[in-house]
Design a protein around this motif. Structure first.
Motif, PDB file in Angstrom:
ATOM      1  N   ASP A  40       0.834  -1.201   0.000  1.00  0.00           N
ATOM      2  CA  ASP A  40       0.000   0.000   0.000  1.00  0.00           C
ATOM      3  C   ASP A  40       0.871   1.254   0.000  1.00  0.00           C
ATOM      4  OD1 ASP A  40      -2.685   1.149   0.139  1.00  0.00           O
ATOM      5  OD2 ASP A  40      -2.071   1.854   2.116  1.00  0.00           O
ATOM      6  N   ALA A  41       1.955   1.254   0.770  1.00  0.00           N
ATOM      7  CA  ALA A  41       2.856   2.405   0.807  1.00  0.00           C
ATOM      8  C   ALA A  41       3.507   2.627  -0.560  1.00  0.00           C
ATOM      9  CB  ALA A  41       3.928   2.194   1.873  1.00  0.00           C
ATOM     10  N   ARG A  42       3.865   1.550  -1.236  1.00  0.00           N
ATOM     11  CA  ARG A  42       4.474   1.665  -2.561  1.00  0.00           C
ATOM     12  C   ARG A  42       3.526   2.338  -3.553  1.00  0.00           C
ATOM     13  NH1 ARG A  42       4.624  -1.172  -7.455  1.00  0.00           N
ATOM     14  NH2 ARG A  42       6.702  -1.313  -8.416  1.00  0.00           N
ATOM     15  N   ARG A  43       2.277   1.891  -3.556  1.00  0.00           N
ATOM     16  CA  ARG A  43       1.299   2.481  -4.461  1.00  0.00           C
ATOM     17  C   ARG A  43       1.136   3.973  -4.179  1.00  0.00           C
ATOM     18  NH1 ARG A  43      -3.239   4.535  -3.907  1.00  0.00           N
ATOM     19  NH2 ARG A  43      -3.272   3.975  -1.693  1.00  0.00           N
ATOM     20  N   GLN A  44       1.120   4.328  -2.906  1.00  0.00           N
ATOM     21  CA  GLN A  44       0.934   5.729  -2.557  1.00  0.00           C
ATOM     22  C   GLN A  44       2.160   6.563  -2.925  1.00  0.00           C
ATOM     23  OE1 GLN A  44       2.158   7.910  -0.160  1.00  0.00           O
ATOM     24  NE2 GLN A  44       0.466   9.367  -0.019  1.00  0.00           N
ATOM     25  N   LEU A  45       3.362   6.029  -2.709  1.00  0.00           N
ATOM     26  CA  LEU A  45       4.584   6.753  -3.056  1.00  0.00           C
ATOM     27  C   LEU A  45       4.720   6.960  -4.564  1.00  0.00           C
ATOM     28  CD1 LEU A  45       7.106   4.984  -0.641  1.00  0.00           C
ATOM     29  CD2 LEU A  45       6.434   7.399  -0.556  1.00  0.00           C
ATOM     30  N   LEU A  46       4.142   6.055  -5.339  1.00  0.00           N
ATOM     31  CA  LEU A  46       4.225   6.156  -6.793  1.00  0.00           C
ATOM     32  C   LEU A  46       3.037   6.905  -7.384  1.00  0.00           C
ATOM     33  CD1 LEU A  46       5.497   2.559  -7.664  1.00  0.00           C
ATOM     34  CD2 LEU A  46       6.827   4.668  -7.396  1.00  0.00           C
ATOM     35  N   GLY A  47       2.308   7.626  -6.535  1.00  0.00           N
ATOM     36  CA  GLY A  47       1.203   8.428  -7.030  1.00  0.00           C
ATOM     37  C   GLY A  47       0.024   7.609  -7.504  1.00  0.00           C
ATOM     38  N   GLY A  48      -0.249   6.506  -6.808  1.00  0.00           N
ATOM     39  CA  GLY A  48      -1.378   5.675  -7.192  1.00  0.00           C
ATOM     40  C   GLY A  48      -1.122   4.809  -8.404  1.00  0.00           C
ATOM     41  N   HIS A  49       0.126   4.645  -8.802  1.00  0.00           N
ATOM     42  CA  HIS A  49       0.483   3.858  -9.981  1.00  0.00           C
ATOM     43  C   HIS A  49       1.397   2.721  -9.553  1.00  0.00           C
ATOM     44  CE1 HIS A  49       1.172   3.290 -14.329  1.00  0.00           C
ATOM     45  NE2 HIS A  49       0.176   4.148 -14.502  1.00  0.00           N
ATOM     46  N   ASP A  50       1.820   1.920 -10.544  1.00  0.00           N
ATOM     47  CA  ASP A  50       2.714   0.806 -10.222  1.00  0.00           C
ATOM     48  C   ASP A  50       4.051   0.893 -10.951  1.00  0.00           C
ATOM     49  OD1 ASP A  50       1.756   0.366 -12.753  1.00  0.00           O
ATOM     50  OD2 ASP A  50       1.352  -1.776 -12.474  1.00  0.00           O
ATOM     51  N   ARG A  51       4.269   1.967 -11.708  1.00  0.00           N
ATOM     52  CA  ARG A  51       5.511   2.115 -12.474  1.00  0.00           C
ATOM     53  C   ARG A  51       6.574   2.821 -11.649  1.00  0.00           C
ATOM     54  NH1 ARG A  51       5.120  -1.310 -16.815  1.00  0.00           N
ATOM     55  NH2 ARG A  51       3.092  -1.052 -17.830  1.00  0.00           N
ATOM     56  N   THR A  52       7.745   2.213 -11.574  1.00  0.00           N
ATOM     57  CA  THR A  52       8.884   2.836 -10.913  1.00  0.00           C
ATOM     58  C   THR A  52       9.900   3.279 -11.954  1.00  0.00           C
ATOM     59  OG1 THR A  52      10.023   0.720 -10.678  1.00  0.00           O
ATOM     60  CG2 THR A  52       8.601   1.418  -8.855  1.00  0.00           C
ATOM     61  N   ILE A  53      10.789   4.167 -11.543  1.00  0.00           N
ATOM     62  CA  ILE A  53      11.922   4.552 -12.377  1.00  0.00           C
ATOM     63  C   ILE A  53      13.099   3.677 -11.984  1.00  0.00           C
ATOM     64  CG2 ILE A  53      13.459   6.444 -13.031  1.00  0.00           C
ATOM     65  CD1 ILE A  53      11.241   8.371 -12.190  1.00  0.00           C
ATOM     66  N   ASP A  54      13.667   2.992 -12.932  1.00  0.00           N
ATOM     67  CA  ASP A  54      14.762   2.064 -12.640  1.00  0.00           C
ATOM     68  C   ASP A  54      16.052   2.847 -12.416  1.00  0.00           C
ATOM     69  OD1 ASP A  54      16.082  -0.312 -12.219  1.00  0.00           O
ATOM     70  OD2 ASP A  54      16.427  -0.690 -14.362  1.00  0.00           O
ATOM     71  N   VAL A  55      16.111   3.519 -11.243  1.00  0.00           N
ATOM     72  CA  VAL A  55      17.256   4.375 -10.941  1.00  0.00           C
ATOM     73  C   VAL A  55      18.511   3.524 -10.742  1.00  0.00           C
ATOM     74  CG1 VAL A  55      15.873   6.210  -9.916  1.00  0.00           C
ATOM     75  CG2 VAL A  55      16.677   4.341  -8.473  1.00  0.00           C
ATOM     76  N   ALA A  56      19.644   4.132 -11.044  1.00  0.00           N
ATOM     77  CA  ALA A  56      20.943   3.489 -10.824  1.00  0.00           C
ATOM     78  C   ALA A  56      21.517   3.957  -9.493  1.00  0.00           C
ATOM     79  CB  ALA A  56      21.898   3.838 -11.957  1.00  0.00           C
ATOM     80  N   PHE A  57      22.340   3.111  -8.875  1.00  0.00           N
ATOM     81  CA  PHE A  57      23.042   3.532  -7.662  1.00  0.00           C
ATOM     82  C   PHE A  57      24.463   2.996  -7.703  1.00  0.00           C
ATOM     83  CE2 PHE A  57      20.585  -0.283  -6.515  1.00  0.00           C
ATOM     84  CZ  PHE A  57      21.559  -1.126  -6.011  1.00  0.00           C
ATOM     85  N   ASP A  58      25.367   3.755  -7.076  1.00  0.00           N
ATOM     86  CA  ASP A  58      26.801   3.455  -7.075  1.00  0.00           C
ATOM     87  C   ASP A  58      27.296   3.234  -5.651  1.00  0.00           C
ATOM     88  OD1 ASP A  58      26.962   3.953  -9.891  1.00  0.00           O
ATOM     89  OD2 ASP A  58      26.965   6.108  -9.453  1.00  0.00           O
TER      90      ASP A  58
ATOM     91  N   ALA B 138       1.992   7.190  12.385  1.00  0.00           N
ATOM     92  CA  ALA B 138       2.106   8.618  12.098  1.00  0.00           C
ATOM     93  C   ALA B 138       1.748   8.897  10.642  1.00  0.00           C
ATOM     94  CB  ALA B 138       3.521   9.116  12.388  1.00  0.00           C
ATOM     95  N   TYR B 139       1.200  10.078  10.415  1.00  0.00           N
ATOM     96  CA  TYR B 139       1.093  10.610   9.067  1.00  0.00           C
ATOM     97  C   TYR B 139       2.330  11.452   8.798  1.00  0.00           C
ATOM     98  CZ  TYR B 139      -3.916   9.436   9.015  1.00  0.00           C
ATOM     99  OH  TYR B 139      -5.115   8.770   9.047  1.00  0.00           O
ATOM    100  N   GLN B 140       2.805  11.429   7.562  1.00  0.00           N
ATOM    101  CA  GLN B 140       3.888  12.297   7.119  1.00  0.00           C
ATOM    102  C   GLN B 140       3.488  12.905   5.784  1.00  0.00           C
ATOM    103  OE1 GLN B 140       7.281   9.702   6.789  1.00  0.00           O
ATOM    104  NE2 GLN B 140       7.839   9.886   8.947  1.00  0.00           N
ATOM    105  N   PHE B 141       4.020  14.096   5.484  1.00  0.00           N
ATOM    106  CA  PHE B 141       3.810  14.627   4.153  1.00  0.00           C
ATOM    107  C   PHE B 141       4.485  13.706   3.145  1.00  0.00           C
ATOM    108  CE2 PHE B 141       2.705  18.382   6.545  1.00  0.00           C
ATOM    109  CZ  PHE B 141       1.673  18.919   5.784  1.00  0.00           C
ATOM    110  N   ARG B 142       3.872  13.612   1.990  1.00  0.00           N
ATOM    111  CA  ARG B 142       4.353  12.652   0.999  1.00  0.00           C
ATOM    112  C   ARG B 142       5.823  12.858   0.675  1.00  0.00           C
ATOM    113  NH1 ARG B 142       1.685  12.045  -4.989  1.00  0.00           N
ATOM    114  NH2 ARG B 142       3.321  10.746  -5.919  1.00  0.00           N
ATOM    115  N   HIS B 143       6.276  14.091   0.741  1.00  0.00           N
ATOM    116  CA  HIS B 143       7.704  14.370   0.565  1.00  0.00           C
ATOM    117  C   HIS B 143       8.051  15.624   1.344  1.00  0.00           C
ATOM    118  CE1 HIS B 143      11.597  15.142  -1.363  1.00  0.00           C
ATOM    119  NE2 HIS B 143      11.589  13.862  -1.632  1.00  0.00           N
ATOM    120  N   ARG B 144       9.280  15.714   1.795  1.00  0.00           N
ATOM    121  CA  ARG B 144       9.710  16.880   2.580  1.00  0.00           C
ATOM    122  C   ARG B 144       9.589  18.173   1.767  1.00  0.00           C
ATOM    123  NH1 ARG B 144      12.504  17.463   7.413  1.00  0.00           N
ATOM    124  NH2 ARG B 144      12.388  19.685   7.953  1.00  0.00           N
TER     125      ARG B 144
END
Length: 685
Positions: free
Chosen positions: A89-107, A660-666
């Protein structure tokens, strides 16, 4: 979550309680009509004992119906399912109600020393589970710029680990860093954080939570280390540093225990300069989103990808331009996709993405424009409760954002606790209105106490016995008022019979019951049948009610449930209301025996309200906050604040972290804190 045994116990407990109330009502009607010689105090005491013994029998019968406590493996599996449901449920909400993520790279970014083995130099979001599995020990720190997607990567890792877990694998559990008590000793801090979180959010018993944590069947995922302190350079004595030192002391046998953390790059590097970092961990940093990733994401997510061509072309032509920088994080790109994919009732698109190319003269203007249109877009897709318009929604959220930002920038403390700069916990939100909620709740208790005392003194004339009873009642209540005032952070109540399951607790119950009966009998023989019976009935009935109340309220044993932000306040108010009203009835029963039936009913109702406020202090203080934040005050919030915050979560403006509730992003929180009213230009757009 309640099993069959819990439902059986609740039914039998309710029947027993109703029977006790029926006996009490009959006593109020019959006993005043009896003469002194008609009442046998020994018989009354024996009857009281019989009632308690009957209730104990009911409890034992219900106990026999209870399903056995789950084994360690069963408890882990139940927890895994509950965490997966919550994080999905948190994933869906973080992605704006969608299921598509951005395949970000990390180093991989090596720390000064003490690194985990097996860390590769590069990887991507869709391979993060494999990357984590190669680490030894399995300790990972995810860093990146604001909005880089640290929380999304942590959620993807949690869900991936649960999907791939084998028997015996630990369950990753996400904890918001701002909720951690950094006053705990470093050696056992992580264990206590985990146990408290499992009890509070997943409704585990203390015993089950302890077994899971001690056997390292739970992997802590501490999210938002950067949100614990003010500024971008936390010092050695900061709360974030305390967490890292506690993580370094967290062992599994002779090696470091598994852990996952997220933190902004600037704050983590400032701590590394002080030689404070997570030992034996692999630190990875999320890279910015490039033009190719943006095109792949919008092509896969947008309803009409062709509408985005002007934006994508501008990003690819000027990879360092203001538009490209303004949309270089997954958060802002997801925000843009959410806002510009909105459609009206006729199916037409409300906004054209091409306007971003003209608005985006600076990255900050791109950011502020997207944040400004987010609330109108969310309100259009999910209408606010109570018919509130966009301006009211913006005002109310801005009040909460300013409160959090004030806490974050000042680092102020209250009652030995640092006020959170990110978490909106309903029963801990009262400092938003200063000390007024404390004063209001205490004033109501004092007024009710005085009203009850006046009724007891003036009804039917004066007598020394009535004066003694009134004095005891008033003194007891005022002592409770003093305790309530000193309780700056009252804990929510959820009466739990499990505390009576140990041999020591059962011995205390038996001793307490015997003492009460002896005192009641002695009082009856010393001061007279009528007065003594009144006191005895009050004492014994109070004990019986407390026993049955514990039976009815909760009867689970290590079964995993999930608590939301509204649940603690609801449970506290419900506990206080039921306990107060029935407690008032029992007091009224005793007063009715000693004074008059009508006086007993009046005193019982008044006392019930007072005791409900004292017993459910955390919930009543939340209600007092609502009374202190009306439109005519400097601070205005909706009457049904919990319903409004739940709507904001469903609309994608807030997220849930534990209770707790938090704003979707700082960035959204910061924007609202500096924009108390909607921007007219954005509203026209």
């Amino acid at each position: 979550m309640r099993g069959r045994g819990g439902r059986t116990a609740a039914v039998w407990g309710t029947l027993a309680l109703l029977s006790a109330v029926g006996v009490a009502a009959a006593g109020m009607k019959l006993l005043p009509a009896l003469k002194v010689g008609d009442v046998d105090p020994v018989g009354a005491a024996i009857g009281s004992v019989s009632l308690v013994v009957a209730l104990v029998g009911v409890y034992l019968a219900a106990l026999a119906q209870r399903p056995p406590a789950p084994t360690l493996a069963e408890a882990v599996d139940q927890l895994a399912r509950a965490v997966a449901a919550r994080e999905t449920d948190a994933r869906r909400q973080l992605l704006g109600g969608h299921d598509r993520t951005i395949d970000v790279a990390f180093d991989f970014r090596p720390s000064p020393a003490h690194l985990a083995a097996g860390a590769g130099r590069h990887s991507r979001l869709n391979k993060v589970v494999d990357y984590y599995h190669r680490l030894s020990p399995r300790r990972m720190v995810v860093t990146g710029a604001p909005g880089a997607g640290k929380t999304v990567l942590a959620v993807e890792l949690i869900l991936g680990l649960i999907e791939a877990r084998d028997a015996g694998d630990a369950v990753p559990v996400r904890i918001t860093a701002a909720s951690l008590d950094t006053e705990l000793p470093i050696v056992k801090a992580v264990e206590q954080w985990l146990r408290r979180h499992l009890r509070q959010v997943y409704q585990l018993t203390e015993a089950t939570a302890r077994v899971l944590v001690e056997n390292r069947q739970v992997t802590p995922v501490i999210d938002g280390l950067d949100e614990m302190d003010t500024g971008e350079r936390p010092g050695y004595g900061s709360r974030a540093a305390h967490v890292l030192l506690a993580v370094n002391a967290y062992q599994h046998g002779r090696a470091k225990a598994a852990v996952i953390l997220t933190c902004r790059t600037a704050q983590y590097e400032a701590l590394e300069e002080l030689r404070v970092w997570a030992h034996d961990a692999a630190r990875v940093e999320i890279a910015p989103v490039d033009g190719r990733q943006a095109r792949n994401f919008l092509t896969a997510r947008a309803t009409d990808p062709a509408r985005w061509e002007p934006v994508l072309t501008a990003i690819e032509r000027a990879s360092r331009g203001p538009l490209a920088q303004g949309l270089s994080t997954p958060w802002r790109l997801t925000l843009a996709a959410t806002v510009y994919d909105q459609r009206d009732s006729a199916g037409g698109f409300v906004r054209a993405p091409a306007e971003l190319a003209t608005i985006g003269t600076t990255p900050e203007r791109v950011r502020d424009h997207l944040l400004g249109v987010l609330i109108p877009a969310a309100a259009a897709l999910t209408p606010p409760p109570g018919g509130a318009d966009v301006e009211r929604v913006h005002r109310w959220l801005a009040v909460l954002a300013r409160y959090l930002n004030t806490n974050a920038t000042t680092g102020r403390t209250l009652g030995g606790r640092t006020l959170s700069g990110t978490d909106l916990v309903l029963h801990e939100l009262w400092p938003l209105a200063g000390n007024r909620p404390r004063l209001v709740s205490i004033a109501i208790i004092v007024a009710g106490t005085l009203a009850g005392a006046a009724l007891m003194l003036t009804w039917g004339g004066f007598s020394p016995f009535r004066l003694a009873v009134t004095g005891a009642y008033t003194a007891t209540n005022f002592m409770s008022v003093w305790v309530a005032w000193r309780a700056i952070w009252p804990r929510t109540k959820r009466v739990d019979l499990r505390r009576l399951r140990t041999p020591a607790s059962r011995r205390q119950l038996a001793v307490g019951l015997g003492s009460v009966l002896v005192v009641a009998l002695g009082f009856a023989l010393a001061v007279g049948i009528r007065a003594g019976l009144a006191v005895g009935v009050m004492l014994v009935s109070g004990l019986v009610f407390g026993f049955v109340n514990r039976l009815v309220f909760r009867f689970t044993e290590g079964v995993v449930g999930v608590s939301g932000p509204l649940d603690p306040v609801r449970a506290d108010l419900a506990s206080g209301l039921v306990f107060g009203l029935v407690g008032g009835l029992l007091l009224g029963q005793a007063v009715g025996l000693a004074v008059a039936f009508t006086a007993g009913v009046a005193v019982g109702l008044v006392f019930g309200l007072v005791f409900a406020l004292m017993f459910g202090l955390a919930g009543s203080r939340y209600v007092a906050l609502l009374a202190c934040t009306r439109r005519w005050n400097a601070i205005w919030l909706p009457w049904r604040l919990g319903r409004f915050l739940n709507w904001a979560y469903e609309a994608g403006l807030l997220r849930i972290a534990g209770i707790a509730y938090q704003f979707r992003h700082r960035e959204l929180q910061d924007y609202l804190a500096t924009h108390p009213l909607p921007d007219p230009a954005t509203a026209r757009s």
